[in-house]
Design a protein around this motif. Structure first.
Motif, short mmCIF file in Angstrom:
data_model
loop_
_atom_site.label_atom_id
_atom_site.label_comp_id
_atom_site.label_asym_id
_atom_site.label_seq_id
_atom_site.Cartn_x
_atom_site.Cartn_y
_atom_site.Cartn_z
N ARG A 70 1.62 94.83 -97.99
CA ARG A 70 2.77 94.09 -97.48
C ARG A 70 3.28 94.71 -96.18
O ARG A 70 3.73 94.04 -95.28
CB ARG A 70 3.87 94.08 -98.54
CG ARG A 70 4.84 92.92 -98.43
CD ARG A 70 5.86 92.95 -99.55
NE ARG A 70 5.21 93.01 -100.86
CZ ARG A 70 5.85 93.34 -101.99
NH1 ARG A 70 7.13 93.65 -101.94
NH2 ARG A 70 5.21 93.37 -103.13
N ARG A 71 3.19 96.03 -96.12
CA ARG A 71 3.71 96.77 -94.96
C ARG A 71 2.83 96.58 -93.72
O ARG A 71 3.30 96.35 -92.63
CB ARG A 71 3.80 98.25 -95.34
CG ARG A 71 4.19 99.20 -94.24
CD ARG A 71 5.69 99.40 -94.17
NE ARG A 71 6.05 100.43 -93.20
CZ ARG A 71 5.92 100.28 -91.88
NH1 ARG A 71 5.41 99.17 -91.39
NH2 ARG A 71 6.29 101.26 -91.07
N PHE A 72 1.50 96.68 -93.91
CA PHE A 72 0.59 96.67 -92.76
C PHE A 72 -0.24 95.39 -92.62
O PHE A 72 -0.97 95.23 -91.64
CB PHE A 72 -0.36 97.87 -92.83
CG PHE A 72 0.33 99.20 -92.77
CD1 PHE A 72 0.79 99.70 -91.55
CD2 PHE A 72 0.54 99.95 -93.92
CE1 PHE A 72 1.44 100.93 -91.49
CE2 PHE A 72 1.19 101.18 -93.86
CZ PHE A 72 1.64 101.67 -92.64
N GLY A 73 -0.14 94.51 -93.61
CA GLY A 73 -0.95 93.29 -93.58
C GLY A 73 -2.19 93.43 -94.44
O GLY A 73 -2.92 94.42 -94.33
N GLY A 187 -8.60 85.11 -88.00
CA GLY A 187 -7.78 83.91 -87.82
C GLY A 187 -7.44 83.18 -89.11
O GLY A 187 -6.85 82.11 -89.08
N SER A 188 -7.81 83.74 -90.28
CA SER A 188 -7.45 83.07 -91.53
C SER A 188 -6.06 83.53 -91.95
O SER A 188 -5.61 84.61 -91.60
CB SER A 188 -8.44 83.42 -92.64
OG SER A 188 -8.02 84.57 -93.33
N ALA A 189 -5.40 82.68 -92.72
CA ALA A 189 -4.03 83.01 -93.13
C ALA A 189 -4.04 83.91 -94.36
O ALA A 189 -3.56 83.54 -95.42
CB ALA A 189 -3.27 81.72 -93.43
N ALA A 190 -4.64 85.07 -94.22
CA ALA A 190 -4.69 86.01 -95.35
C ALA A 190 -3.40 86.81 -95.42
O ALA A 190 -3.33 87.87 -96.00
CB ALA A 190 -5.88 86.95 -95.20
N GLN A 191 -2.39 86.31 -94.76
CA GLN A 191 -1.16 87.07 -94.62
C GLN A 191 0.05 86.17 -94.88
O GLN A 191 0.62 85.61 -93.98
CB GLN A 191 -1.10 87.62 -93.17
CG GLN A 191 -0.10 88.71 -92.97
CD GLN A 191 -0.24 89.78 -94.03
OE1 GLN A 191 -1.31 90.31 -94.23
NE2 GLN A 191 0.82 90.09 -94.74
N THR A 192 0.40 86.01 -96.15
CA THR A 192 1.60 85.23 -96.44
C THR A 192 2.71 86.17 -96.85
O THR A 192 2.51 87.01 -97.72
CB THR A 192 1.34 84.21 -97.58
OG1 THR A 192 0.25 84.71 -98.36
CG2 THR A 192 0.98 82.85 -97.05
N PRO A 193 3.86 86.07 -96.21
CA PRO A 193 4.96 86.96 -96.57
C PRO A 193 5.44 86.71 -97.99
O PRO A 193 5.29 85.61 -98.51
CB PRO A 193 6.05 86.62 -95.55
CG PRO A 193 5.72 85.25 -95.07
CD PRO A 193 4.24 85.11 -95.18
N GLU A 194 6.00 87.72 -98.61
CA GLU A 194 6.52 87.58 -99.96
C GLU A 194 7.74 86.67 -99.93
O GLU A 194 8.74 86.97 -99.28
CB GLU A 194 6.94 88.97 -100.50
CG GLU A 194 5.77 89.90 -100.75
CD GLU A 194 4.88 89.40 -101.87
OE1 GLU A 194 5.39 89.07 -102.94
OE2 GLU A 194 3.66 89.31 -101.64
#
Length: 388
Positions: A70-73, A187-194
């Motif tokens: 969560r901190r670094f992606g 470029g994929s959305a592997a990063q959704t915020p909590e």
């Protein structure tokens, strides 16, 4: 939107392939155990220790793994984990000493933990509320596929060349996995915020997730008996290493079939517990008869068909107790207990095997572990329902 749907299946395929290389690396020690024993002059208990060492960091890093992501992606941390795996593989290839093997194994293991916890989270991010069961079944299966590949490929490479050549193959596989992941997830959305507020895991919910994680860890400990000690048990009976490894790998390919089958049956029948309990019983009985069996092939085939059945239903247990707000913490606890099972079971089994002078003891221990799983399901179901 259509593009997004195909995109998430593509991301799953990339995660699957990358995690296959992790399983390949994990299984390298067991697949090459007789070669290791010859080259370094170590015993079965030392092999058990080196096998477990890959997973040992999970006891420390599984809980904070989600928070680090969560901190670094997620994508960045998974890539960093694969870099650690590659560094560990390189050290094991270069090291002439047993201590060097231990150091490389430990570094690679830390990387592997980050992969396990965060890739599971990324799959959930992409598939939550959609085809999550199907996606998880496919994702879990990257493990047996990688293990089976190691059992088939590595002894042959070591036989044709040497231990360093086999360890070089592991490093090359890991490098390919890293490259594929970095290129494939660009470029994929592997990063959704909590989005969900974090809640405390208290009372019944906490007890329930501990029991669920305990069942998953103990069950995987029993599976580890087959793949960690199957080759050694057959070599004791006079089999060649290649024959012993390939027979053990047949079990694994069949587990890769029975895992999604178990999840499918549990959902179709609407009785998850029945599939889980029947799987425990059949798996346990087969572990008891395997060491003395006349028809080894038949027993190892049946093992593969039965051993994977409980996996899907067990992985569904956390969803019964965890809401969106407790999922990050809860899965951390669940995975910590998974690591406890897979780390300690092979070490204890290796000790028992050395003391009794036979690897078949590990199979009996596996049956005992499944008896504990069987009982724990009833404890889990007897808990009062958490007031949501």
């Amino acid at each position: 939107m259509e593009h997004h749907a195909s995109n998430r299946w593509f991301v799953l395929a990339v995660l699957f392939a990358a995690r296959v290389t992790m399983a390949f690396q994990f299984q390298a020690v067991a697949a090459l155990s007789p070669v290791y024993m010859t080259v370094f002059g170590v015993e079965l208990s030392d092999i058990g220790f080196l096998i477990g060492l890959y997973l040992a960091p999970g006891l420390v890093f599984a809980l904070p793994g989600g928070a680090i992501g969560r901190r670094f992606g997620d994508r960045r941390v998974i890539a960093f984990g694969m870099v650690l795996m590659l560094a560990g593989a390189a050290i094991m290839f270069a090291a002439q000493s047993w201590e060097g093997q231990i150091a490389g194994r430990l570094i690679a293991g830390v990387g592997g933990i980050l992969l396990n916890v965060l890739m599971s989270k990324v799959v959930t991010d992409h598939f939550a509320g959609r085809e999550i069961a199907t996606a998880m079944g496919i994702f879990i299966n990257s493990w047996p596929v990688g293990i089976a590949a190691a059992l088939l490929i590595l002894p042959v490479v070591a036989g044709a060349g040497s231990l360093p050549m086999a360890l070089a193959a592991v490093a090359v596989a890991t490098a390919c996995g890293l490259l594929l992941f970095v290129v494939g997830t660009r470029g994929s959305a592997a990063q959704t915020p909590e989005t969900a507020a974090s809640e405390r895991l208290l009372g019944v919910r906490f007890v329930a997730i501990v029991i669920a994680g305990g069942i998953w860890g103990t069950y995987n400990g029993a599976l580890a008996m087959v793949f960690g000690f199957g080759p050694a048990m057959l070599v004791e009976r006079g089999w060649s290493l290649a024959a012993a490894s390939s027979t053990t790998s047949v079990t694994l390919w069949l587990v890769a079939v029975s895992v999604p089958l178990g999840g499918y049956l549990a959902d179709r029948l609407g009785h998850r517990d029945i599939v889980m309990l029947a799987g425990f019983v059949a798996f346990g009985l087969l572990l008891m008869v395997a060491p003395g069996a006349g028809n080894v092939y038949l027993v190892f085939i049946l093992l593969g068909l039965c051993a994977g059945l409980p996996a899907g239903p067990i992985m569904a247990l956390p969803s019964v107790v965890l809401g969106a707000g407790t999922r990050a913490v809860g899965m951390g606890i669940f995975f910590t207990l998974f690591y406890a099972g897979v780390v300690f079971a092979p070490v204890i089994a290796g000790r028992l095997a050395d003391q009794s002078g036979t690897a078949s003891v590990a199979f009996h221990m596996g049956a005992a572990l499944l008896t504990i799983c069987f009982a724990a399901v009833f404890v889990f179901r007897a808990l009062p329902k958490p007031s949501s």
